[in-house]
Design a protein around this motif. Structure first.
Motif, mmCIF file in Angstrom:
data_model
loop_
_atom_site.group_PDB
_atom_site.id
_atom_site.type_symbol
_atom_site.label_atom_id
_atom_site.label_comp_id
_atom_site.label_asym_id
_atom_site.label_seq_id
_atom_site.Cartn_x
_atom_site.Cartn_y
_atom_site.Cartn_z
ATOM 1 N N PHE A 38 0.844 -1.204 0.000
ATOM 2 C CA PHE A 38 0.000 0.000 0.000
ATOM 3 C C PHE A 38 0.874 1.247 0.000
ATOM 4 N N ASP A 39 1.899 1.248 0.873
ATOM 5 C CA ASP A 39 2.774 2.424 0.951
ATOM 6 C C ASP A 39 3.505 2.671 -0.376
ATOM 7 N N ARG A 42 0.372 3.186 -3.328
ATOM 8 C CA ARG A 42 -0.811 4.007 -3.064
ATOM 9 C C ARG A 42 -0.886 5.240 -3.953
ATOM 10 N N GLU A 43 0.225 5.957 -4.029
ATOM 11 C CA GLU A 43 0.208 7.224 -4.747
ATOM 12 C C GLU A 43 -0.107 7.016 -6.232
ATOM 13 N N HIS A 46 -3.768 5.927 -6.618
ATOM 14 C CA HIS A 46 -4.684 7.038 -6.342
ATOM 15 C C HIS A 46 -4.684 8.031 -7.491
ATOM 16 N N ARG A 47 -3.488 8.325 -8.002
ATOM 17 C CA ARG A 47 -3.364 9.273 -9.119
ATOM 18 C C ARG A 47 -4.075 8.728 -10.368
ATOM 19 N N ASP A 50 -7.786 8.927 -9.860
ATOM 20 C CA ASP A 50 -8.221 10.324 -9.958
ATOM 21 C C ASP A 50 -8.371 10.720 -11.416
ATOM 22 N N ARG A 51 -7.383 10.345 -12.226
ATOM 23 C CA ARG A 51 -7.432 10.731 -13.637
ATOM 24 C C ARG A 51 -8.479 9.932 -14.401
ATOM 25 N N LEU A 60 -12.926 8.235 -4.324
ATOM 26 C CA LEU A 60 -11.575 7.831 -4.740
ATOM 27 C C LEU A 60 -10.936 6.955 -3.664
ATOM 28 N N GLU A 61 -11.109 7.374 -2.416
ATOM 29 C CA GLU A 61 -10.522 6.602 -1.316
ATOM 30 C C GLU A 61 -11.170 5.222 -1.218
ATOM 31 N N LEU A 64 -9.669 3.180 -3.944
ATOM 32 C CA LEU A 64 -8.289 2.838 -3.570
ATOM 33 C C LEU A 64 -8.297 1.683 -2.565
ATOM 34 N N GLN A 65 -9.171 1.821 -1.598
ATOM 35 C CA GLN A 65 -9.272 0.798 -0.557
ATOM 36 C C GLN A 65 -9.717 -0.543 -1.159
ATOM 37 N N PHE A 68 -6.903 -2.365 -2.965
ATOM 38 C CA PHE A 68 -5.920 -3.105 -2.154
ATOM 39 C C PHE A 68 -6.549 -4.292 -1.421
ATOM 40 N N TYR B 51 -3.340 16.609 -10.094
ATOM 41 C CA TYR B 51 -4.126 15.499 -9.540
ATOM 42 C C TYR B 51 -4.179 15.674 -8.028
ATOM 43 N N VAL B 62 -7.288 5.208 5.586
ATOM 44 C CA VAL B 62 -7.552 4.215 4.540
ATOM 45 C C VAL B 62 -6.738 2.942 4.806
ATOM 46 N N ILE B 66 -8.206 -0.778 5.364
ATOM 47 C CA ILE B 66 -7.828 -1.921 4.524
ATOM 48 C C ILE B 66 -7.500 -3.119 5.408
#
Lengths: 195, 307
Positions: A38-39, A42-43, A46-47, A50-51, A60-61, A64-65, A68, B51, B62, B66
């Protein structure tokens, strides 16, 4: 002959493991491994989301959740035929696709745009690229069919190679390039319309 | 001698692949150079699009959610090949079509949730043993929820600090204030509202559950037709159906253990609460109460651990 010293593997921190080993650890039920994945990803995920969906931050969250959680659930089905990044982006794409299918089509376009960051504040990158063009391109990107948008976002914005992007989308490279080509044509039209 | 010009598609593909030979050609050729510049411009503008990023606090939240979800959705570790083959044969024998299965498995959410007034619901969707589950946590605000028709075993719940709302293929609105369930309005279908330390209410189409402090909640029957999309003021209420008290019944050992666990959890004694919820699971396995206990046990454990 001297004493035989048994080989001992030094204890390894999860954060030092490669992605493939972390996926394998997830398949064995190691939550810490999922945390590290995740670490690391994640970015990017998420990006990408978003796009792709341009939804409110809480949606979005959620996506993302869910991505994973799905990584965790499907970890034992990862066979290393693609990169872990590509595989995770593929799962995120699946989440985005279903979200778009179920939700976006019921919403008016202005509603979608309402969730985007306000266009009035230009970032330094936007200033370079032309703030107005960025706003127009964003609207045009939102209006693209999901398949074209995904192909364009992965190759042109996220800078994935053609092979990786095609794997993430589960299509052949030729189909990917055709979608990118069509996407570019439409985006170009949008940029040129108000010149 | 000049190179032959590629067609637009070939130039576009070459640009995407970073083909150096065609890049050199584009520098020499005016028409191809114009096309190349246009492709470059689209790329530059696209990469300049801002973004959104998450705050460290949201990232931690989050991440924690998870891990909570994964505890409810253990991966099928050490699944033997023979087991997988046997499972596949059983599925074929049962006549499941692969298309249907894929369609079922791919769907991340069981419901369409629309925020009506400031709701920021948290959603966790999972598939366990081929059965989908979704839990939506609502702390404040009002939301419209449209749930697909669920197949046997599938569950969809809305959870606030003090109540659960469970449905089976329906559409309803739910509102929470400061973590507490405030109102549930059923637009179609059947909804069960399970407030802690209150009576469970079964709502039919058009009925509402409203929190009333300090007395008991009530169910209001509708009079005006309800528009599911546009919020309209509710006209005069003709009748109010008070919930009847259930016949006197002694709580079971599992129910007592659940109450004990719940009280401990509210007092912040999380480890003891988790132990009490564990007892519920032992006393009444395979019951909805055990599932609730399992959920709150996870919540209690989560509050004791740094992940």
């Amino acid at each position: 002959m001297g004493d035989v010293v048994p080989l001992q593997r030094a204890p390894t921190e999860a954060s030092a493991l490669p992605d493939e080993a972390l996926i394998s650890a997830c398949a064995r039920g190691d939550e810490a491994a999922l945390g590290v994945l995740f670490d690391r990803h994640r970015e990017a995920v998420h990006r990408f989301l978003d796009r792709m969906v341009g939804a409110p931050p809480d949606v979005l969250e959620d996506l993302l959740q869910s991505t994973f959680v799905e990584v965790w659930r499907c970890a034992d089905r990862f066979h290393g035929r693609s990169k872990v990044t590509t595989w995770i982006i593929g799962i995120a794409h699946n989440m985005a696709r279903h979200y778009l299918r179920d939700t976006i089509r019921r919403r008016a376009a202005f509603d979608v745009l309402a969730h985007r960051p306000p266009p009035s504040v230009a970032t330094p990158e936007e200033e370079t690229a032309g703030h107005e063009k960025v706003v127009r391109l964003r609207a045009a990107l939102d209006a693209l069919p999901e398949k074209m948008r995904a192909a364009f976002v992965l190759t042109e914005i996220e800078e994935l190679s053609g092979k990786d992007a095609a794997e993430a989308l589960g299509i052949r490279p030729n189909a990917l390039w055709r979608r990118v080509f069509e996407a570019r044509k439409r985006l170009r039209r949008a940029l040129e319309e108000e010149r | 001698m000049t190179d032959p010009c590629p067609n637009v598609r070939a130039l576009s593909d070459a640009f995407a692949r970073g083909d150096e030979a065609l890049a050199a050609h584009a520098e020499r050729c005016r028409s191809c150079g114009k096309e190349w510049s246009s492709l470059q411009e689209i790329r530059t503008v696209a990469r300049a699009m801002p973004y959104r990023t998450m705050s460290p606090e949201r990232i931690r939240s989050v991440r924690a959610q998870i891990v909570m979800a994964t505890r409810n959705a253990r991966p099928p570790a050490n699944r033997s090949r023979a087991y997988a083959i046997a499972a596949a044969l059983v599925m074929v024998a049962l006549g499941f079509s692969s298309v249907w299965m894929r369609k079922q498995d791919d769907r991340p959410f069981l419901a369409t949730v629309t925020s009506l007034s400031g709701a920021r619901p948290r959603r966790v969707a999972m598939i366990e043993d081929g059965v989908r589950r979704e839990v939506v946590t609502l702390l404040s605000g009002r939301m419209d929820v449209q749930v697909e028709t669920l197949t046997p075993g599938e569950r969809f719940l809305v959870v606030t600090d003090d109540a659960e709302v469970e449905v089976r293929g329906t559409r309803f609105e739910v509102e929470a204030r400061e973590g507490l369930l405030h109102e549930v309005r059923v637009i179609s279908g059947l909804v069960e509202v399970r407030p802690r330390e209150r009576l469970t209410a079964l709502l039919r189409t058009g009925e509402r559950w409203i929190r009333e402090e300090p007395s008991q909640a009530r169910i209001v029957a509708p009079v005006a037709p309800i528009d599911p999309i546009v919020e309209k003021p509710i006209k005069a209420v003709k009748k109010v159906r008070k919930l009847k008290a259930p016949p006197a019944r002694q709580p079971t050992a599992a129910e007592r253990a659940f109450q004990e666990g719940w009280s401990l959890y509210r007092e912040g004694r999380s480890k003891e609460a988790a132990a009490a919820f564990d007892r519920v699971i032992d006393l009444a396995p395979d019951t909805p109460l055990a599932e609730d206990a399992n959920y709150w046990k996870e919540q209690a454990l989560r509050s004791t651990e740094a992940w």
